[in-house]
Design a protein around this motif. Structure first.
Motif, PDB file in Angstrom:
ATOM      1  N   ALA A   1      -4.094  -4.889  -3.716  1.00 43.77           N
ATOM      2  CA  ALA A   1      -5.393  -5.345  -3.209  1.00 43.77           C
ATOM      3  C   ALA A   1      -6.064  -4.253  -2.397  1.00 43.77           C
ATOM      4  O   ALA A   1      -7.285  -4.039  -2.495  1.00 43.77           O
ATOM      5  CB  ALA A   1      -5.205  -6.605  -2.364  1.00 43.77           C
ATOM      6  N   TYR A   2      -5.287  -3.569  -1.583  1.00 43.31           N
ATOM      7  CA  TYR A   2      -5.832  -2.466  -0.765  1.00 43.31           C
ATOM      8  C   TYR A   2      -6.373  -1.349  -1.651  1.00 43.31           C
ATOM      9  O   TYR A   2      -7.506  -0.876  -1.461  1.00 43.31           O
ATOM     10  CB  TYR A   2      -4.737  -1.922   0.151  1.00 43.31           C
ATOM     11  N   THR A   3      -5.577  -0.912  -2.616  1.00 40.13           N
ATOM     12  CA  THR A   3      -5.977   0.211  -3.470  1.00 40.13           C
ATOM     13  C   THR A   3      -7.235  -0.123  -4.257  1.00 40.13           C
ATOM     14  O   THR A   3      -8.167   0.696  -4.349  1.00 40.13           O
ATOM     15  CB  THR A   3      -4.832   0.584  -4.412  1.00 40.13           C
ATOM     16  N   ALA A   4      -7.293  -1.340  -4.798  1.00 36.97           N
ATOM     17  CA  ALA A   4      -8.467  -1.743  -5.569  1.00 36.97           C
ATOM     18  C   ALA A   4      -9.704  -1.806  -4.689  1.00 36.97           C
ATOM     19  O   ALA A   4     -10.789  -1.334  -5.079  1.00 36.97           O
ATOM     20  CB  ALA A   4      -8.207  -3.094  -6.223  1.00 36.97           C
ATOM     21  N   ALA A   5      -9.570  -2.365  -3.482  1.00 33.75           N
ATOM     22  CA  ALA A   5     -10.720  -2.481  -2.585  1.00 33.75           C
ATOM     23  C   ALA A   5     -11.194  -1.116  -2.119  1.00 33.75           C
ATOM     24  O   ALA A   5     -12.412  -0.865  -2.011  1.00 33.75           O
ATOM     25  CB  ALA A   5     -10.348  -3.351  -1.382  1.00 33.75           C
ATOM     26  N   ALA A   6     -10.253  -0.212  -1.838  1.00 27.15           N
ATOM     27  CA  ALA A   6     -10.634   1.130  -1.394  1.00 27.15           C
ATOM     28  C   ALA A   6     -11.410   1.861  -2.483  1.00 27.15           C
ATOM     29  O   ALA A   6     -12.469   2.464  -2.223  1.00 27.15           O
ATOM     30  CB  ALA A   6      -9.388   1.916  -1.001  1.00 27.15           C
ATOM     31  N   LYS A   7     -10.902   1.806  -3.695  1.00 32.60           N
ATOM     32  CA  LYS A   7     -11.578   2.505  -4.789  1.00 32.60           C
ATOM     33  C   LYS A   7     -12.943   1.894  -5.083  1.00 32.60           C
ATOM     34  O   LYS A   7     -13.915   2.621  -5.351  1.00 32.60           O
ATOM     35  CB  LYS A   7     -10.688   2.483  -6.029  1.00 32.60           C
ATOM     36  N   GLU A   8     -13.044   0.570  -5.020  1.00 31.85           N
ATOM     37  CA  GLU A   8     -14.332  -0.104  -5.254  1.00 31.85           C
ATOM     38  C   GLU A   8     -15.360   0.295  -4.209  1.00 31.85           C
ATOM     39  O   GLU A   8     -16.557   0.422  -4.506  1.00 31.85           O
ATOM     40  CB  GLU A   8     -14.135  -1.612  -5.251  1.00 31.85           C
ATOM     41  N   ALA A   9     -14.897   0.522  -2.979  1.00 33.01           N
ATOM     42  CA  ALA A   9     -15.807   0.908  -1.902  1.00 33.01           C
ATOM     43  C   ALA A   9     -16.041   2.412  -1.844  1.00 33.01           C
ATOM     44  O   ALA A   9     -16.797   2.890  -0.988  1.00 33.01           O
ATOM     45  CB  ALA A   9     -15.238   0.438  -0.562  1.00 33.01           C
ATOM     46  N   GLY A  10     -15.415   3.164  -2.737  1.00 33.85           N
ATOM     47  CA  GLY A  10     -15.573   4.615  -2.742  1.00 33.85           C
ATOM     48  C   GLY A  10     -14.734   5.320  -1.695  1.00 33.85           C
ATOM     49  O   GLY A  10     -15.013   6.479  -1.358  1.00 33.85           O
ATOM     50  N   ASN A  11     -13.692   4.659  -1.202  1.00 35.40           N
ATOM     51  CA  ASN A  11     -12.806   5.247  -0.200  1.00 35.40           C
ATOM     52  C   ASN A  11     -11.526   5.754  -0.849  1.00 35.40           C
ATOM     53  O   ASN A  11     -11.070   5.213  -1.855  1.00 35.40           O
ATOM     54  CB  ASN A  11     -12.453   4.214   0.877  1.00 35.40           C
ATOM     55  N   THR A  12     -10.946   6.781  -0.261  1.00 29.99           N
ATOM     56  CA  THR A  12      -9.696   7.338  -0.757  1.00 29.99           C
ATOM     57  C   THR A  12      -8.529   6.550  -0.178  1.00 29.99           C
ATOM     58  O   THR A  12      -8.390   6.468   1.049  1.00 29.99           O
ATOM     59  CB  THR A  12      -9.553   8.812  -0.356  1.00 29.99           C
ATOM     60  N   PRO A  13      -7.683   5.947  -1.006  1.00 33.63           N
ATOM     61  CA  PRO A  13      -6.554   5.175  -0.477  1.00 33.63           C
ATOM     62  C   PRO A  13      -5.590   6.056   0.308  1.00 33.63           C
ATOM     63  O   PRO A  13      -5.358   7.216  -0.056  1.00 33.63           O
ATOM     64  CB  PRO A  13      -5.885   4.611  -1.732  1.00 33.63           C
ATOM     65  N   GLN A  14      -5.029   5.502   1.364  1.00 33.25           N
ATOM     66  CA  GLN A  14      -3.956   6.158   2.092  1.00 33.25           C
ATOM     67  C   GLN A  14      -2.872   5.124   2.373  1.00 33.25           C
ATOM     68  O   GLN A  14      -2.929   4.387   3.352  1.00 33.25           O
ATOM     69  CB  GLN A  14      -4.427   6.796   3.396  1.00 33.25           C
ATOM     70  N   VAL A  15      -1.909   5.068   1.468  1.00 33.06           N
ATOM     71  CA  VAL A  15      -0.777   4.152   1.591  1.00 33.06           C
ATOM     72  C   VAL A  15       0.396   4.942   2.164  1.00 33.06           C
ATOM     73  O   VAL A  15       0.826   5.938   1.575  1.00 33.06           O
ATOM     74  CB  VAL A  15      -0.386   3.542   0.239  1.00 33.06           C
ATOM     75  N   GLY A  16       0.900   4.499   3.298  1.00 36.36           N
ATOM     76  CA  GLY A  16       2.087   5.098   3.877  1.00 36.36           C
ATOM     77  C   GLY A  16       3.306   4.264   3.534  1.00 36.36           C
ATOM     78  O   GLY A  16       3.287   3.039   3.660  1.00 36.36           O
ATOM     79  N   LEU A  17       4.364   4.915   3.088  1.00 36.40           N
ATOM     80  CA  LEU A  17       5.616   4.239   2.752  1.00 36.40           C
ATOM     81  C   LEU A  17       6.699   4.665   3.738  1.00 36.40           C
ATOM     82  O   LEU A  17       6.929   5.860   3.935  1.00 36.40           O
ATOM     83  CB  LEU A  17       6.054   4.605   1.334  1.00 36.40           C
ATOM     84  N   VAL A  18       7.352   3.682   4.358  1.00 35.97           N
ATOM     85  CA  VAL A  18       8.486   3.939   5.247  1.00 35.97           C
ATOM     86  C   VAL A  18       9.770   3.619   4.493  1.00 35.97           C
ATOM     87  O   VAL A  18       9.912   2.523   3.934  1.00 35.97           O
ATOM     88  CB  VAL A  18       8.399   3.080   6.526  1.00 35.97           C
ATOM     89  N   VAL A  19      10.699   4.566   4.469  1.00 37.59           N
ATOM     90  CA  VAL A  19      11.981   4.366   3.796  1.00 37.59           C
ATOM     91  C   VAL A  19      13.123   4.723   4.743  1.00 37.59           C
ATOM     92  O   VAL A  19      13.147   5.837   5.270  1.00 37.59           O
ATOM     93  CB  VAL A  19      12.101   5.236   2.526  1.00 37.59           C
ATOM     94  N   PRO A  20      14.061   3.803   4.996  1.00 40.72           N
ATOM     95  CA  PRO A  20      15.281   4.189   5.698  1.00 40.72           C
ATOM     96  C   PRO A  20      16.041   5.202   4.839  1.00 40.72           C
ATOM     97  O   PRO A  20      16.334   4.948   3.665  1.00 40.72           O
ATOM     98  CB  PRO A  20      16.061   2.877   5.834  1.00 40.72           C
ATOM     99  N   VAL A  21      16.348   6.370   5.410  1.00 42.39           N
ATOM    100  CA  VAL A  21      16.928   7.475   4.644  1.00 42.39           C
ATOM    101  C   VAL A  21      18.093   8.080   5.416  1.00 42.39           C
ATOM    102  O   VAL A  21      18.004   8.299   6.632  1.00 42.39           O
ATOM    103  CB  VAL A  21      15.869   8.569   4.362  1.00 42.39           C
TER     104      VAL A  21
END
Length: 350
Positions: A205-225
């Motif tokens: 939902a975030y990625t689709a809304a960002a692209k529709e609004a002309g914004n560049t998505p920035q998804v941060g992923l946290v992984v226990p490593v």
């Protein structure tokens, strides 16, 4: 690709709180020297095994004196437990004290925080939405007014204003509606440290809304490593602290397991917590955590294809943050993971 460090600052039973803060400050220094882009911690209260990061702004101000380039982000400020006019000024002051290296993470926080903080769960959504609007007005207007259900502000000047012209706002959680709003507004989101399918709908939902609004998505992923030079060492050394970490994290969920509290959680929109998802951590095994892409344990050369498979199976991301400190590990083990990742993984992903 940007790279981060996420540290909940867990305090396993018997931990020395001063030692945990000092260790975490040293990890920020190391991350800064190694070229990590951002350090994140959360705001959390009342349950030390989950986290003793009660005041991330104070921690960031201290860490900024020991670093030069790394940025700082709370994931997240629990907006409904704060007076937003006061919090706006505190965040702005921290932006000055960190030399403009501050980013802002916001959310409703964990459902188990509300009763101890004496904040009605039923008000959480309204308090959150009004608080976020007030923060943005306070930073962008010399003076402002606001009239809502929970807050009525008349011609207030919040000082100081942030050092940066604008503060990047990130959101966390599992709500597709909230993430969609973040995408339309041009903010970022951060997810992870839990089974990836929990976040798929919200990230899409975030990625689709960002692209529709002309914004560049920035998804941060946290992984226990947990990284080591050979797989056998990594698997042997990671097992105990990783399982202790999940035992630490499930403790606050036990405070909201009764039906009366679950009903109030549902009334406040905390369906994730009412469903008792974290209770499942009691059933986690080391093998199931790794098999379900919740965490990674191994060598740097194994981590690179693991990340590619994660993208293919789940969702894309533009920032990767390591949760390298969990479950009472030795400080040298945390440092080794950060060093090996910076040496062998960062160059392959940039």
């Amino acid at each position: 690709m940007k790279f981060g460090i996420y540290n909940e600052i867990q305090a396993s039973p018997g931990a020395n709180y001063k030692q945990r803060y000092d260790e975490t400050l040293r990890s920020v220094e190391l991350g800064d020297a190694l070229g990590y882009d951002v350090f994140m911690t959360l705001e959390h209260h009342f349950f030390p095994t989950f986290s003793i990061s009660v005041n991330p702004l104070a921690f960031f101000a201290a860490a900024a004196q020991r670093s030069k380039n790394i940025r700082f982000r709370a994931m997240c400020h629990t907006l409904p437990v704060h007076n937003p006019m006061v919090l706006a000024a505190e965040i702005a002051q921290c932006d000055h004290l960190t030399d403009g290296r501050l980013e802002v993470g916001v959310g409703r926080g964990h459902g188990w925080l509300y009763d101890p903080a004496s904040v009605p769960m039923a008000d959480s959504i309204g308090l959150y939405e009004e608080s976020l609007e007030i923060l943005q007005r306070a930073w962008s207007n010399e003076r402002f007014s606001f009239e809502g259900k929970h807050y009525n502000v008349r011609d207030v000047e919040v000082v100081p204003k942030p050092l940066q012209p604008s503060l990047k706002i990130f959101q966390t959680g599992t709500s597709a509606r909230v993430f969609g709003d973040a995408g339309r507004r041009g903010g970022g989101v951060v997810v992870g440290a839990a089974p990836p399918p929990l976040f798929t709908e919200a990230v899409n939902a975030y990625t689709a809304a960002a692209k529709e609004a002309g914004n560049t998505p920035q998804v941060g992923l946290v992984v226990p490593v947990f990284l080591a030079d050979d797989e056998a060492t990594a698997l042997r050394e990671a097992r105990e602290p990783m399982m202790r970490s999940y035992a630490n994290l499930v403790v606050p969920q036990e405070s909201i397991n009764n039906e009366e509290v679950k009903e109030r959680l549902r009334g406040g929109g905390f369906h994730f917590y009412a469903g008792g998802f974290l209770n499942q951590m009691k059933e986690y095994t080391f093998e199931s955590v790794l098999a379900n892409d919740i965490a990674f344990v191994g060598t740097p050369s194994q981590f690179i294809p693991w990340l590619q498979r994660f993208r293919e199976r789940h969702y894309d991301f533009q920032e990767l943050a390591l949760m390298a400190d969990f479950g009472g590990q030795a400080e040298w083990q945390v440092a080794r993971t950060l060093q090996l990742f910076a040496r062998d993984v960062m160059p392959a992903l940039r």
